[in-house]
Every structure is written in structure tokens, then in C-alpha cells.
Design an enzyme around this catalytic site. Structure first.
Site, PDB file in Angstrom:
ATOM      1  N   ASP A  63       9.655  39.685 -81.939  1.00  0.00           N
ATOM      2  CA  ASP A  63      10.034  41.101 -81.894  1.00  0.00           C
ATOM      3  C   ASP A  63      11.223  41.364 -80.967  1.00  0.00           C
ATOM      4  O   ASP A  63      11.184  42.248 -80.109  1.00  0.00           O
ATOM      5  CB  ASP A  63       8.856  41.973 -81.425  1.00  0.00           C
ATOM      6  CG  ASP A  63       7.586  41.717 -82.199  1.00  0.00           C
ATOM      7  OD1 ASP A  63       7.674  41.324 -83.370  1.00  0.00           O
ATOM      8  OD2 ASP A  63       6.498  41.911 -81.626  1.00  0.00           O
ATOM      9  N   GLU A 239       8.094  49.630 -90.155  1.00  0.00           N
ATOM     10  CA  GLU A 239       7.873  49.602 -88.704  1.00  0.00           C
ATOM     11  C   GLU A 239       9.124  49.109 -87.985  1.00  0.00           C
ATOM     12  O   GLU A 239      10.139  48.807 -88.609  1.00  0.00           O
ATOM     13  CB  GLU A 239       6.678  48.697 -88.364  1.00  0.00           C
ATOM     14  CG  GLU A 239       6.838  47.273 -88.825  1.00  0.00           C
ATOM     15  CD  GLU A 239       5.569  46.443 -88.666  1.00  0.00           C
ATOM     16  OE1 GLU A 239       4.584  46.938 -88.106  1.00  0.00           O
ATOM     17  OE2 GLU A 239       5.571  45.277 -89.113  1.00  0.00           O
TER      18      GLU A 239
END
Length: 570
Positions: A63, A239
Site C-alpha cells: 500500500d 478503494e
């Protein structure tokens, strides 16, 4: 002083010294660690002078998000229940990276002491606001009552503020600073109540952000993406959104498809920061989902990206991806990759991000590859030797659910790990010093001085995917005998793979090595030859796609006074 008093004092001191020495022996000291990676992909693809390897951060650094201030770049990654949290790296050129610490390095910032390893801190975003010369890191912490939160600093080299809890639900928040000084927060959220259409249906919301109060402005929230690029196709898990401004237009980039085999990156555009946003006609702009499963040097699951302008004034994107082993298992976890981005047209596209990815990239013009030199983070095949002779522990060593300093001390003989009354299967802080597995083919060898006093004492190595899937390999005591023992825990159920009675002073070496999915655990006594215990065993339980969750395998120097890996035999 009377003679009987002298005798008593002498006896007391003798007892104190004796018990003190015994207690010291019961605390393991690790004097050396050698981690060696030897993956075929790097042996078969040596670097030319103008090349560097992708991923730029090997092992579980998922991420990624990236920010630029002048000539300085700062990159952060998710850390879940690892402590300290949110590793932060610095670079001048996007190739050579130095870890400068962690954003969340204090108990007041990180309260993951009672949560599973894959909870905690998700999807950090980092941005620099030139209007107030401040860096912001915004994230979701699934622990400690935080939820969505933000921290700030004027200088990432000097540490960060305590968290400010943000008043909205959802996950994966990101912050955007517009040219006019206004700020906005975007994030993933559930659809409005009663409007859920299918499993995995999510939305992207935006809020105005008050920089004086450090809080979203109440009742300014607005859904700007419903479901994803095409709601009729039932896209899942939109997302990790980010907003960028280019040529007077606002671009919203997000991940779509879930962080697995259908993962991708998509882009939308608007004339205003609050929307409406329209998807690009050529989405996705990054994915590896369309290619044969058995392709060479496979990279998969790519997405969750962020963009930045490089030192050559061209765009680059950092993102997560995985490199599975021959069994298609993901033991190294989600790693940080980078690609150049072509934004010569209206919409950006990751260069070679829509074809099978290669292990090497061409260096940006004028950059020299220094990875692995000095303090620069290594990649490719490398050997890392840690003698624990520095005053400050290298940042790559981490704890789980609690600070390293609560159980470790660097001494003249090595790192001393005081065992907690907790074993590796408990959802509590453990007395374990972890290093990420960064290669499919690797060895991790440590030298340890230790004498367990009871079967409740164990020290050695743990290879861990999470608290319910792991191996424990170490020395313990049963009755009056010492044993080396190997335990496998799968789905929370443990079994002894093998154990062997040994005779030793207090020094031994322990090793875990892997050849893809094949793992071996070995020991050596008194500087003798290594002996295997348990044969060749599967690394299946160390894989993300077997054990579940979001982390990669960690290899730890482990001590416990709550051992339940009891050796076989009398």
C-alpha cells in the site's frame, strides 16, 4: 562488624551473584544474524549499468504512498500490527531509498497491543502542503479506538505528532491540497444504507477539510464514485483513492477489483474537486489480471497506486504487487513496485503496466544505482549481516503489537531479548524481533547464547505469517534434558514436527532456509556442522493466500517464558 554478620553478607552476595548469573543465562542473547537472498530471477537477469530492479522494496511493504517536497521524496507503507508502524523512506531520485524511521513510533500513536497481525494500520497516505509547509500522514488504524486519523510534521526526519481522530467512517483516506489552499479528504466507504447492491459494493466519498481544526467539515460529504468504473458490471472494492490536479483538471485514481487476482488501478476526471467525476474510456490503467497463470517471473495483484512527478519532471507511480513462488503462494507478501507513467495525453497510463511486468527497469537519466551501498536499502539478491554492535537498531527490525524497547537491549555481547510470559500464538505483544522475508530463496542464520531452565522457557526462531499460522524452532527443556524442537501451527492448531535431545554449553546456531515452497530448519552445536530437524517441510502456512490476511512472512528472533511447544520423548 561481627563475624556472623560478615558470614551472612558473604552468603547473601554469593547467592545473589549465583542466581543473577543463572537468571542472565535464562535470557537469550543473539550475537549475530545473517540473512541471505538468492532468487533465480536476479541471477538470470543481471543488471546493466543503466538498470535497477523492481520491486524497489522487497518483502511486506504494501500500500505505498509517496510525497514530494522540492528534491526530496518520502514513501510510506502499511504496517498493520507491526511496531513501530508505517515505515518511511527517503529518496532524491526514486531509485535509491533510505529508511529514515517510522511515522508511528510511540505507544500514544499506535495502540495495536490486542489486535491480530492483519488489523492495525492500513493504507497510509502522505502529502506535503506548501501553503503551511507541513507534511500530513492520514490512515486508518483498526485498533485502539482510533479509526481514521491524521498526524503532522514540519520535517519527516524529526518525528510526527500524536494522532488526531477524524470524524468519518470508512477506510483508506487520502488528503488533497488544492492550489487555492483548500483541502479535501477522499476515502472508501459503504454505500448509503439500503442502497447496497452486491457483495463488495463500495463507494468513494469526498469531504472538505478544515486545516485550522484538522477535521472534516460536517455535512460536506459527497459520493463521487459509486461501485467503480461501470456499476452495471458490479465492480468490487473501489478503494485507496488519491486526487491529483493537472492542466486545470482534477483526477481521481483508485484501486478496483479487490487486493487479489483481479486487482487494478483506474482513473476518473472532473473539472471540480468535489466532482462529478467521469471514468477514463481506457480503464484500467494498470493491472496484471489478463495474463497466463504460469508466466515467467510472474508479478500479480498489482494496484493500490500513487503518482508523483520525478526529478526528470516525468510522472512515476508506486504500487503494490506480489511475486508468488512455484506453488503460487505469496510468502514475501505485497511488495512496493514502481513504473514510469505516460501522462502525455488526457489520462495517465502506467508504462508496461498492462503487459507482463519485467524484473528490471531503465534508470532515470543522470541517476546512479546505489541500492545496498551504505545506508541505501538493498534489493535484488543481497546478504545482510547484523552483529548488533551499533547503539541504534536498524529500522528493518520490528516488533509485533508493542515496542522493541520493551523486551530488547543491545549489549556488548549482542541483542538480549527478555522473554515475555506470552507465546507467539497469543494476540498480545510478543518478545520477538522480526525481519521480513524478502526472497523466495533465502537463509536466515542466527547465533544464540541461552540455557532454558524449564519447559516453559524457549528461545530461537519463529517463521510467522500470523498468530494462527507459524513455525517455532528453538531450544527448550523437559525435565532435566535440553531439546531442540520444531512446531507447526496451522489454523491455530499446533503439532510437534520433530524434536531432538541435545547436549550443549549455552551457544548454538539456528537456521531457517527456503527454496521456494520448501523450507528447512537446522541447528549447529558448538560451531559444528548444521543438522536438519524435521526434514523438508512446506512453507504453505507462511503464505498470504493460505493463511489469509494482508501481511507477508516474518522471521523472528523469539523468546518466551510461556512455551507450549513441548518436545516428544521422556
Amino acid at each position: 562488624m561481627k563475624r556472623n554478620q560478615v558470614v551472612l553478607i558473604t552468603a547473601f552476595l554469593t547467592l545473589f551473584i549465583f542466581t543473577g548469573c543463572n537468571a542472565q543465562k535464562n535470557i537469550p542473547v543473539f550475537s549475530k544474524v545473517v540473512y541471505e537472498g538468492n532468487d533465480d530471477v536476479y541471477n538470470e537477469n543481471p543488471l546493466e549499468d543503466d538498470e535497477f530492479y523492481n520491486p524497489i522494496l522487497q518483502g511486506t511493504y504494501p500500500d505505498p504512498a509517496i510525497a514530494r517536497k522540492g528534491n526530496d521524496y518520502y514513501l510510506v507503507a502499511s504496517s498493520f500490527a507491526m511496531f513501530p508502524g508505517v515505515p518511511i523512506f527517503h529518496s532524491k531520485d526514486l531509485v535509491n531509498w533510505t529508511q529514515i524511521g517510522h511515522v508511528l513510533d510511540r505507544k500514544s500513536q499506535l495502540k495495536v497491543h490486542d489486535t491480530g497481525i492483519s488489523a492495525g494500520v492500513y493504507a497510509p497516505d502522505i502529502r506535503y502542503n506548501p501553503h503551511n509547509e507541513t507534511f500530513y500522514m492520514i490512515t486508518t488504524q483498526f485498533a485502539g479506538g482510533f479509526g481514521n486519523m491524521i498526524v503532522k510534521t514540519k520535517d519527516p526526519m524529526e518525528g510526527w505528532s500524536d494522532p488526531i481522530k477524524l470524524d468519518f467512517e470508512g477506510i483508506d483516506p487520502a488528503i488533497f491540497f488544492d492550489d487555492d489552499g483548500k483541502a479535501y479528504v477522499v476515502h472508501n466507504d459503504a454505500p448509503n444504507k439500503g442502497e447496497e447492491l452486491y457483495q463488495g459494493h463500495r463507494v468513494i466519498k469526498i469531504w472538505e477539510y478544515d486545516l485550522e481544526k484538522d477535521q472534516v467539515v460536517p455535512r460536506t460529504d459527497k459520493i463521487i464514485v459509486n461501485g467503480g468504473v461501470d456499476l452495471s458490471k458490479k465492480p468490487i472494492w473501489i478503494e485507496a483513492p488519491h486526487i491529483y490536479k493537472k492542466d486545470g483538471l482534477y483526477y481521481l485514481m483508485a484501486a478496483e477489483g479487490g487486493t487479489g487476482g483481479w486487482h487494478s488501478e483506474v482513473i476518473f476526471v472532473s473539472e471540480k474537486p468535489m466532482g462529478p467525476y467521469e471514468p477514463a474510456p481506457s480503464n484500467p490503467i494498470l493491472t496484471q489480471r489478463y495474463f497466463p497463470r504460469e508466466r515467467e517471473n510472474k508479478v500479480d495483484w498489482v494496484g493500490h497506486a500513487d503518482l508523483v512527478v520525478g526529478p526528470d519532471e516525468k510522472y512515476y507511480g508506486v504500487f503494490l504487487g506480489i511475486r508468488p513462488n512455484e506453488k503460487d503462494r505469496v510468502n514475501t507478501g505485497r511488495e512496493t513496485f514502481i513504473l514510469p507513467v505516460d501522462w502525455s495525453g488526457k489520462f495517465p497510463v502506467f508504462e508496461n503496466g498492462l503487459v507482463p511486468m519485467e524484473p528490471k527497469l531503465e534508470m532515470p537519466e543522470g541517476v546512479e544505482n546505489k541500492t545496498g551501498e551504505g545506508r541505501y536499502f538493498p534489493n535484488g539478491n543481497f546478504t545482510y549481516t547484523e552483529d548488533f554492535d551499533s547503539e541504534k537498531l536498524d529500522y528493518r527490525w520490528i516488533g509485533l503489537r508493542g515496542p522493541r524497547e520493551d523486551f530488547m537491549e543491545i549489549t556488548k555481547n549482542g541483542v538480549k531479548i527478555t522473554p515475555f510470559d506470552v507465546n507467539i500464538k497469543e494476540v498480545k505483544p510478543t518478545s520477538t524481533l522480526f525481519h521480513r522475508q524478502q526472497h523466495k530463496d533465502f537463509s536466515f542464520t542466527t547465533t544464540m547464547h541461552y540455557k532454558p531452565k524449564s519447559e516453559g522457557d524457549l528461545a530461537g526462531i519463529t517463521a510467522l505469517q500470523n498468530e494462527r499460522f507459524n513455525y517455532v524452532f528453538g531450544i527448550t527443556k523437559k525435565e532435566r534434558k535440553h531439546y531442540v524442537v520444531l512446531e507447526r501451527t496451522e489454523k491455530g492448531s499446533s503439532e510437534i514436527v520433530a524434536s531432538k535431545e541435545i547436549e550443549f554449553n549455552d551457544e548454538l546456531q539456528l537456521r531457517v532456509e527456503a527454496d521456494g515452497d520448501k523450507y528447512k530448519f537446522s541447528y549447529a552445536l558448538n560451531e559444528g556442522d548444521f543438522q536438519n530437524l524435521g526434514g523438508t517441510i512446506s512453507g504453505d502456512i507462511l503464505s498470504t493466500n493460505v493463511a489469509g490476511g494482508f501481511t507477508g512472512a516474518l522471521i523472528g528472533l523469539y523468546a518466551t517464558s510461556a512455551n507450549d511447544a513441548i518436545p516428544e520423548g521422556k
